[in-house]
Design an enzyme around this catalytic site. Structure first.
Site, PDB file in Angstrom:
ATOM      1  N   GLY A  78       0.769  -1.240   0.000  1.00 10.62           N
ATOM      2  CA  GLY A  78       0.000   0.000   0.000  1.00 10.62           C
ATOM      3  C   GLY A  78       0.798   1.287   0.000  1.00 10.62           C
ATOM      4  N   CYS A 111     -13.512   3.162 -28.637  1.00 13.08           N
ATOM      5  CA  CYS A 111     -14.823   3.699 -28.955  1.00 13.08           C
ATOM      6  C   CYS A 111     -15.583   3.939 -27.657  1.00 13.08           C
ATOM      7  CB  CYS A 111     -15.534   2.673 -29.832  1.00 13.08           C
ATOM      8  SG  CYS A 111     -16.839   3.408 -30.758  1.00 13.08           S
ATOM      9  N   GLU A 112     -15.186   4.960 -26.920  1.00 12.30           N
ATOM     10  CA  GLU A 112     -15.690   5.190 -25.567  1.00 12.30           C
ATOM     11  C   GLU A 112     -15.269   6.600 -25.152  1.00 12.30           C
ATOM     12  OE1 GLU A 112     -16.605   2.118 -23.676  1.00 12.30           O
ATOM     13  OE2 GLU A 112     -17.147   3.290 -21.923  1.00 12.30           O
ATOM     14  N   GLY A 162       3.598  -3.672  -3.935  1.00 11.41           N
ATOM     15  CA  GLY A 162       3.412  -3.947  -5.365  1.00 11.41           C
ATOM     16  C   GLY A 162       3.718  -2.690  -6.159  1.00 11.41           C
ATOM     17  N   ARG A 163       2.817  -1.704  -6.026  1.00 14.36           N
ATOM     18  CA  ARG A 163       2.940  -0.446  -6.764  1.00 14.36           C
ATOM     19  C   ARG A 163       4.319   0.200  -6.576  1.00 14.36           C
ATOM     20  NH1 ARG A 163      -1.572   2.805  -7.714  1.00 14.36           N
ATOM     21  NH2 ARG A 163      -2.601   1.731  -6.002  1.00 14.36           N
TER      22      ARG A 163
HETATM   23  N1  LLP Z   1      -1.356  -7.130  -0.619  1.00  9.97           N
HETATM   24  C1  LLP Z   1      -2.679  -7.237  -0.831  1.00  9.97           C
HETATM   25  C2  LLP Z   1      -3.439  -8.217  -0.082  1.00  9.97           C
HETATM   26  C3  LLP Z   1      -3.310  -6.425  -1.787  1.00  9.97           C
HETATM   27  O1  LLP Z   1      -4.609  -6.540  -1.969  1.00  9.97           O
HETATM   28  C4  LLP Z   1      -2.552  -5.490  -2.512  1.00  9.97           C
HETATM   29  C5  LLP Z   1      -3.169  -4.646  -3.522  1.00  9.97           C
HETATM   30  C6  LLP Z   1      -1.169  -5.415  -2.278  1.00  9.97           C
HETATM   31  C7  LLP Z   1      -0.614  -6.240  -1.298  1.00  9.97           C
HETATM   32  C8  LLP Z   1      -0.271  -4.464  -3.011  1.00  9.97           C
HETATM   33  O2  LLP Z   1      -0.592  -3.151  -2.753  1.00  9.97           O
HETATM   34  P1  LLP Z   1       0.325  -1.966  -3.338  1.00  9.97           P
HETATM   35  O3  LLP Z   1       1.635  -2.018  -2.628  1.00  9.97           O
HETATM   36  O4  LLP Z   1       0.469  -2.217  -4.779  1.00  9.97           O
HETATM   37  O5  LLP Z   1      -0.450  -0.749  -3.060  1.00  9.97           O
HETATM   38  N2  LLP Z   1      -5.705  -1.469  -9.215  1.00  9.97           N
HETATM   39  C9  LLP Z   1      -5.478  -0.456  -8.193  1.00  9.97           C
HETATM   40  C10 LLP Z   1      -4.711  -1.026  -7.026  1.00  9.97           C
HETATM   41  C11 LLP Z   1      -5.377  -2.213  -6.397  1.00  9.97           C
HETATM   42  C12 LLP Z   1      -4.583  -2.760  -5.255  1.00  9.97           C
HETATM   43  C13 LLP Z   1      -5.097  -4.121  -4.904  1.00  9.97           C
HETATM   44  N3  LLP Z   1      -4.395  -4.745  -3.840  1.00  9.97           N
HETATM   45  C14 LLP Z   1      -4.761   0.741  -8.809  1.00  9.97           C
HETATM   46  O6  LLP Z   1      -4.490   0.717  -9.993  1.00  9.97           O
HETATM   47  O7  LLP Z   1      -4.514   1.713  -8.132  1.00  9.97           O
END
Ligand code: LLP
Length: 434
Positions: A249, A362-363, A293-294
């Site tokens: 997160g 197309c949106e 992740g991000r």
């Molecule tokens: N762990 C769990 C259980 C998660 O659900 C997530 C992200 C992460 C770790 C990784 O989180 P991060 O470090 O990436 O914030 N599609 C959305 C983001 C969805 C995140 C879903 N879960 C976007 O494009 O902003």
């Protein structure tokens, strides 16, 4: 000058990434094109591994949340940097297995893992299943029993923390589809239920409060709540949960308005809180997991597009159309996410106009960014959208039968393909004749 460290401007005034001229990349590999900077990803992985060493005596493992960008090369890169892996589907497990990722360092998430996915996880000896609900707990125990295995499990807990982020990516509050709620007693009931089952072994608790979060406070609060819960479990049942997974997160920089905290600061604050709570609850300091992740791939990636049209609507706005769109970046359409757009061939020039970057689908809602400041955009220019390494390729689609772009990885002025561009044949590969 730019939001991302891996970017620069060369003597021609062109944007570079990882030492490669983006106009040359566009020419060689075509557009739309995702470009990932290898050093940026590696440095971020190292900073996570090191911060656990510095602040937590190395008693932890950062796990790359592969939903941000799952492909073989990325999974292999995470492995080579000694990260674990967070997966959330059979497809992500399969990608990890094809990339030879060590299964014991994988944790499997999801609020509706299918029976087939659970069987697959057990067959591959995936390290841990993060159980989301009671039905899954019983099903997992049954499958493990059939296979004569005892499976290590974690439980996804909703700690009830408000994470100050976009509603759609906030997950730790009670009104969420993920996990067991603490406040209602649901979490404790699930823990007690798991202790009655002989083919699951509850060693870990998990929480994830949301994504793109800049404050340290919610992470600290979540860690404290989770530690108190581990203490309560010990007191009420005698069972000691020895591992704590604090999810991902951590926010990244999309525009100059974003001010992410150095990741090390989170670990410093969270470690302190966990250690204090361990002492207060008279329990050992747990092994810690985190799941970025991000922040691992987001700022390392850019997307290159070619401008194919320009429409000036007097007193309203100027649209420039690019050869990609919501198919390779759904994030504006979904969340109105902000991005920095750079005219890659005029990267040495200050922005002198505002344009709305539209995709080719197309949106009407197919926009990449509204009213983005850029330098003098003309048809044929290459536009770079920054910080697109996370949740762009992984959420890409084939809407309007657009093939998904390629991904190239750059390092020290060299580029190599890590995901091929989809072909029209790929698009019809699963179609059958009438
Ligand atoms: N762990 C769990 C259980 C998660 O659900 C997530 C992200 C992460 C770790 C990784 O989180 P991060 O470090 O990436 O914030 N599609 C959305 C983001 C969805 C995140 C879903 N879960 C976007 O494009 O902003």
């Amino acid at each position: 000058m730019f939001v991302n460290d891996c970017l620069n401007v060369n003597e021609k005034g062109h944007l570079t990434i990882g030492g490669c001229d983006t106009l040359e990349l566009a020419k060689e590999f075509g557009t739309p094109l995702y470009v990932m900077d290898e050093d940026t990803i590696r440095n971020t992985c190292k900073s996570y591994v090191n911060s656990i060493k510095t602040h937590y005596d190395g008693k932890g493992l950062p796990m790359y949340a592969s939903k941000a960008l799952s492909c073989k090369a990325l999974v292999q890169l995470a492995d080579s940097e000694n990260m674990g892996l967070d997966v959330v589907s059979g497809g992500e497990i399969y990608t990890a297995m094809k990339a030879n990722f060590p299964p014991e360092k994988i944790q499997f998430h999801g609020n509706n893992k299918t029976e087939a996915e659970l069987r697959m996880a057990l067959d591959y000896n995936i390290g841990k299943i993060i159980v989301d609900n009671l039905y899954e707990l019983e099903l997992l125990n049954k499958i493990a029993n059939e296979k004569n295995k005892v499976v290590k499990i974690s439980m996804r807990i909703k700690p009830g923390i408000d994470a100050h982020t976009h509603n759609f990516i906030m997950t730790g509050q009670i009104d969420s589809k993920f996990g067991f709620a603490l406040e209602t007693g649901e979490a404790m009931a699930a823990v007690k239920e798991s202790l009655k089952l002989s083919n699951v072994d509850l060693t870990e608790l998990h929480c994830h409060i949301g994504s793109q979060i800049f404050d340290i406070d919610p992470f600290v609060k979540a860690a404290e709540v989770m530690m108190d819960f581990i203490g309560q479990i010990k007191r009420e049942t005698g069972h000691l949960v020895t591992e704590l997974n604090l999810g991902g997160g951590y926010g990244i920089k999309y525009t100059e308005n974003d001010n992410p905290v150095p990741y090390d600061n989170y670990m410093a604050a969270v470690s302190k809180a966990v250690k204090a709570k361990a002492a207060e609850n008279d329990i050992p300091v747990p092994f810690i997991y985190m799941e970025p992740g991000r922040s691992v791939v987001g700022e390392a990636g850019i997307t290159l597009y070619t401008v194919g049209g320009r429409k000036e609507i007097p007193n309203i706005r100027t649209y420039v159309s690019v050869d990609g769109g919501m198919t390779d970046n759904i994030r504006y359409a979904l969340y109105e996410s902000e991005y920095t757009v750079v005219n890659a061939g005029k990267a040495d020039q200050e922005p002198n106009e505002k344009v709305t970057v539209a995709g080719k689908c197309c949106e009407s809602g197919d926009l990449i960014q509204k009213d983005a400041p850029v330098a003098d955009v003309q048809v044929g220019d290459t536009l770079a959208v920054l910080s697109t390494g996370a949740y762009n390729y992984s959420m890409a689609s084939n809407y309007n039968r657009n093939p998904r772009p390629a991904i190239v990885m750059v390092k020290d002025g060299k580029a190599r393909l890590i995901v091929k561009r989809e072909s029209y044949d790929d698009l019809v590969a699963n179609d059958l004749d009438l």
